[in-house]
Design an enzyme around this catalytic site. Structure first.
Site, mmCIF file in Angstrom:
data_model
loop_
_atom_site.group_PDB
_atom_site.id
_atom_site.type_symbol
_atom_site.label_atom_id
_atom_site.label_comp_id
_atom_site.label_asym_id
_atom_site.label_seq_id
_atom_site.Cartn_x
_atom_site.Cartn_y
_atom_site.Cartn_z
ATOM 1 N N THR A 104 0.820 -1.389 -0.106
ATOM 2 C CA THR A 104 -0.020 -0.087 -0.022
ATOM 3 C C THR A 104 0.860 1.125 0.010
ATOM 4 O O THR A 104 0.629 2.218 -0.721
ATOM 5 C CB THR A 104 -0.996 0.001 1.244
ATOM 6 O OG1 THR A 104 -0.280 -0.175 2.415
ATOM 7 C CG2 THR A 104 -2.086 -0.973 0.896
ATOM 8 N N ASP B 267 -2.240 -9.291 7.131
ATOM 9 C CA ASP B 267 -1.487 -9.046 5.690
ATOM 10 C C ASP B 267 -0.853 -10.412 5.258
ATOM 11 O O ASP B 267 -0.823 -10.895 3.981
ATOM 12 C CB ASP B 267 -0.483 -7.952 5.926
ATOM 13 C CG ASP B 267 -1.069 -6.508 6.079
ATOM 14 O OD1 ASP B 267 -2.300 -6.702 5.754
ATOM 15 O OD2 ASP B 267 -0.241 -5.571 6.313
HETATM 16 P P1 ADP Z 1 4.269 -1.494 1.435
HETATM 17 O O1 ADP Z 1 3.420 -0.998 2.302
HETATM 18 O O2 ADP Z 1 4.640 -0.917 0.218
HETATM 19 O O3 ADP Z 1 4.433 -2.845 1.463
HETATM 20 P P2 ADP Z 1 6.503 -1.784 3.546
HETATM 21 O O4 ADP Z 1 6.957 -0.906 4.443
HETATM 22 O O5 ADP Z 1 6.082 -2.987 3.610
HETATM 23 O O6 ADP Z 1 5.545 -0.906 2.350
HETATM 24 O O7 ADP Z 1 7.897 -1.961 2.494
HETATM 25 C C1 ADP Z 1 7.689 -2.817 1.363
HETATM 26 C C2 ADP Z 1 9.129 -2.619 0.634
HETATM 27 O O8 ADP Z 1 10.334 -2.941 1.498
HETATM 28 C C3 ADP Z 1 9.314 -3.606 -0.463
HETATM 29 O O9 ADP Z 1 9.747 -2.651 -1.641
HETATM 30 C C4 ADP Z 1 10.325 -4.382 0.197
HETATM 31 O O10 ADP Z 1 11.152 -5.107 -1.097
HETATM 32 C C5 ADP Z 1 11.318 -3.841 0.915
HETATM 33 N N1 ADP Z 1 12.001 -4.391 1.923
HETATM 34 C C6 ADP Z 1 11.687 -5.409 2.781
HETATM 35 N N2 ADP Z 1 12.677 -5.867 3.460
HETATM 36 C C7 ADP Z 1 13.850 -5.455 2.967
HETATM 37 C C8 ADP Z 1 15.133 -5.394 3.195
HETATM 38 N N3 ADP Z 1 15.649 -6.325 4.350
HETATM 39 N N4 ADP Z 1 16.101 -4.596 2.522
HETATM 40 C C9 ADP Z 1 15.610 -3.734 1.475
HETATM 41 N N5 ADP Z 1 14.366 -3.651 1.368
HETATM 42 C C10 ADP Z 1 13.290 -4.372 2.020
#
Ligand code: ADP
Ligand code: MG
Length: 535
Positions: free
Chosen positions: A94, A385
């Site tokens: 989101t 989620d």
């Molecule tokens: P959203 O609401 O868009 O899902 P999030 O706060 O969950 O937002 O962040 C998702 C993003 O974080 C994704 O682009 C995912 O690939 C990235 N992500 C998750 N873990 C890591 C990590 N260890 N290093 C870099 N990016 C990450």
């Protein structure tokens, strides 16, 4: 001459107003995106939300932040709708969808300011989306069993503590797999998996149990607290004598009349209980209330009853037992009944619960545990989620790299695609490619890194290694193959974010287009209006 000059000034003013209106629209989107950008990624900041009445909630979930903001502006509202759609479709992504929409608009605005017509941008954005979606297919790979858990873990990163992430992800994947195996439908609904919270214990004590569990005790403690195999009737309504309609009244004209009236009502209730018993009911699930007079009648008929059962539970029980939900007891026959394998009352943390195992689907419940109410709520949101992502994954297990890798890969591919497009749309495709980079930029910046440097670095290593899966792991701020690091995204999430963000940006640009068309003498619309006036 004077009137011409006058006309020109007027037109300029109107155009200014049009652009101002459009700018204001975009600004609303940007303000909103800024509110959630800092929550993106595992190093995203938590937001503390304080409601009007002073309730405090700490979250880093983009959609939760947005919903709490109670935004009124139409463009901002549309962005919220985009993120809600993302949540419904993919149960994740989101924040990314919002940030991406805002960036698409911002980049469009740059070109509009330099004289490019909004319709060129909407067309170019549409072309970019189509291209990006087809490229996603070639970049993606199919995940194996272990990957599924790692994908769900990625979706939970930053949402809950590291040590509970794995156990919650395993739980979600296990439940989704079982639901998928048992279901004979094409798609599984995350709502088929019941979730309850129990305060006490640690989050890692959360478990999955076969059967549907409700926080309920049976209506009549003199009936049995466990049954093995029997028939269930599900009543969407109450078991009361028929209420008098609002404007009806009874006139008591002679002694004994009231007594006879009450007697008749009791008789009617008895008849209804009898019908329920006659079809072979052992377990009765009632949506509303049950009249006190019915309690001994039901007991006598050997029927165990649960009342005030929520609509969602009625549906779960119906599905698990293969029962129909009926509204009117007069119209029932034995076909309406379902079969349960067992029911049993159990007490957890000194709260009574009943567990119903259906014989068709059994049903399943995930019990989330946590020591405080706020931990429970945040864990439940995270699990919601997780189960959504897991259910999507067991149906479509293709995955993409996270950590900004997919967006950089798409930006690279879009840039070379743009050079093959001769018209002005080329500029729009470049703007679209640049917008993709807002995700790795925000991820880097939220981890305290320089966004631009990281984008350039990832772009270069991807190109020189010819590997689209190289991205940034923010936990140690280095570039790796995201598959090896287990930072993985379902294709469904990325695809939906691209579609949602592009469509949303395009519809805002269309507003700009309309305003522009009204004011710019160069555009065909304006021209035809002028011609009509001349006629
Ligand atoms: P959203 O609401 O868009 O899902 P999030 O706060 O969950 O937002 O962040 C998702 C993003 O974080 C994704 O682009 C995912 O690939 C990235 N992500 C998750 N873990 C890591 C990590 N260890 N290093 C870099 N990016 C990450
Ligand atoms: Mg997420």
């Amino acid at each position: 001459m004077a009137s011409r000059e006058h006309e020109r000034i007027l037109q300029d003013t109107e155009r200014e107003q049009g652009n101002t209106a459009f700018r204001n629209n975009v600004k609303a989107a940007l303000a909103l995106a800024n509110a959630v950008r800092s929550t993106l990624g595992p190093h995203g900041l938590d937001k503390m939300l304080i409601s009007d009445v002073g309730d405090v909630q700490v979250t880093n979930d983009g959609v939760t932040v947005l919903e709490a903001a109670k935004v009124e502006h139409p463009t901002a509202r549309m962005l919220i709708d985009t993120s809600t759609a993302q949540d419904t479709e993919a149960h994740d992504g989101t924040t990314s969808a919002i940030v991406l929409t805002a960036e698409l608009l911002l980049n469009a605005l740059d070109w509009i300011d330099r004289g490019i017509h909004p319709s060129v941008l909407t067309k170019g954005y549409g072309m970019s989306l189509d291209y990006a979606l087809s490229e996603i297919e070639s970049i993606s790979r199919t995940s194996d069993e272990d990957d599924l858990i790692r994908v769900v873990e990625t979706s939970l990163s930053g949402k809950i503590s590291e040590d509970t992430r794995t156990s919650l992800s395993q739980l979600a994947v296990e439940a989704a797999k079982i639901a998928y195996k048992r279901s004979n439908r094409e798609s599984i609904d995350p709502n088929d998996i019941k979730r309850i919270t129990i305060r006490g214990g640690r989050v890692s004590d959360s478990e999955r149990i076969d059967g549907i569990i409700m926080r309920k005790t049976r209506l009549d403690s003199q009936t049995s607290d466990k049954l093995t195999a029997g028939k269930v009737l599900i009543l969407d309504g109450g078991l009361d004598p028929k209420e008098l309609s609002l404007d009806a009244s009874i006139r008591i004209t002679e002694p004994g009349m009231l007594a006879r009236f009450i007697e008749r009502q009791k008789k009617e209730l008895q008849d209804r209980v009898q019908t329920i018993a006659d079809v072979g009911t052992n377990l009765l699930i009632v949506r509303d209330g049950v009249n006190d007079d019915a309690i001994p009648m039901l007991r006598k008929a050997g029927i165990v009853t649960y009342r005030r059962v929520e609509r969602d539970d009625l549906e779960l029980i119906a599905r698990a037992c293969g029962a129909s939900i009926i509204r009117d007891t007069r119209a029932i026959d034995s076909d309406c009944l379902g079969d349960f394998e067992s029911i049993k009352e159990e007490s957890w943390e000194s709260v009574d619960h009943v567990r119903i195992n259906g014989s068709v689907g059994s049903g399943q419940t995930v019990i989330i545990r946590g020591s405080t109410q706020s931990i429970l709520e945040e864990t439940m949101r995270a699990f919601d989620d997780a189960i959504g992502v897991a259910c999507g994954l067991v149906q479509d297990s293709s995955i993409l790299p996270g950590g900004g890798a997919i967006q950089i890969a798409l930006a690279r591919r879009l840039r070379s695609f743009s050079t093959t497009v001769p018209g002005r749309e080329q500029l729009a495709i470049e703007a679209y490619a640049a917008a993709m980079e807002c995700i790795p930029r925000a991820l880097s910046e939220n981890a305290g890194l320089d966004g631009l440097d990281r984008i350039l670095e990832i772009t270069a290593v991807q190109a020189s290694n010819d590997n689209d899966w190289l991205g940034l792991d923010v936990t140690d701020r280095s570039i790796y193959d995201m598959y090896e690091r287990g930072i993985l995204e379902p294709v469904r999430t990325t695809r939906q974010a691209l579609i949602g963000a592009t469509e949303s940006a395009i519809s805002v640009l269309r507003i700009g287009d309309i305003l522009w068309a009204k004011q710019d003498p160069q555009t065909p619309d304006w021209q035809s209006e002028l011609n009509q006036e001349d006629d």
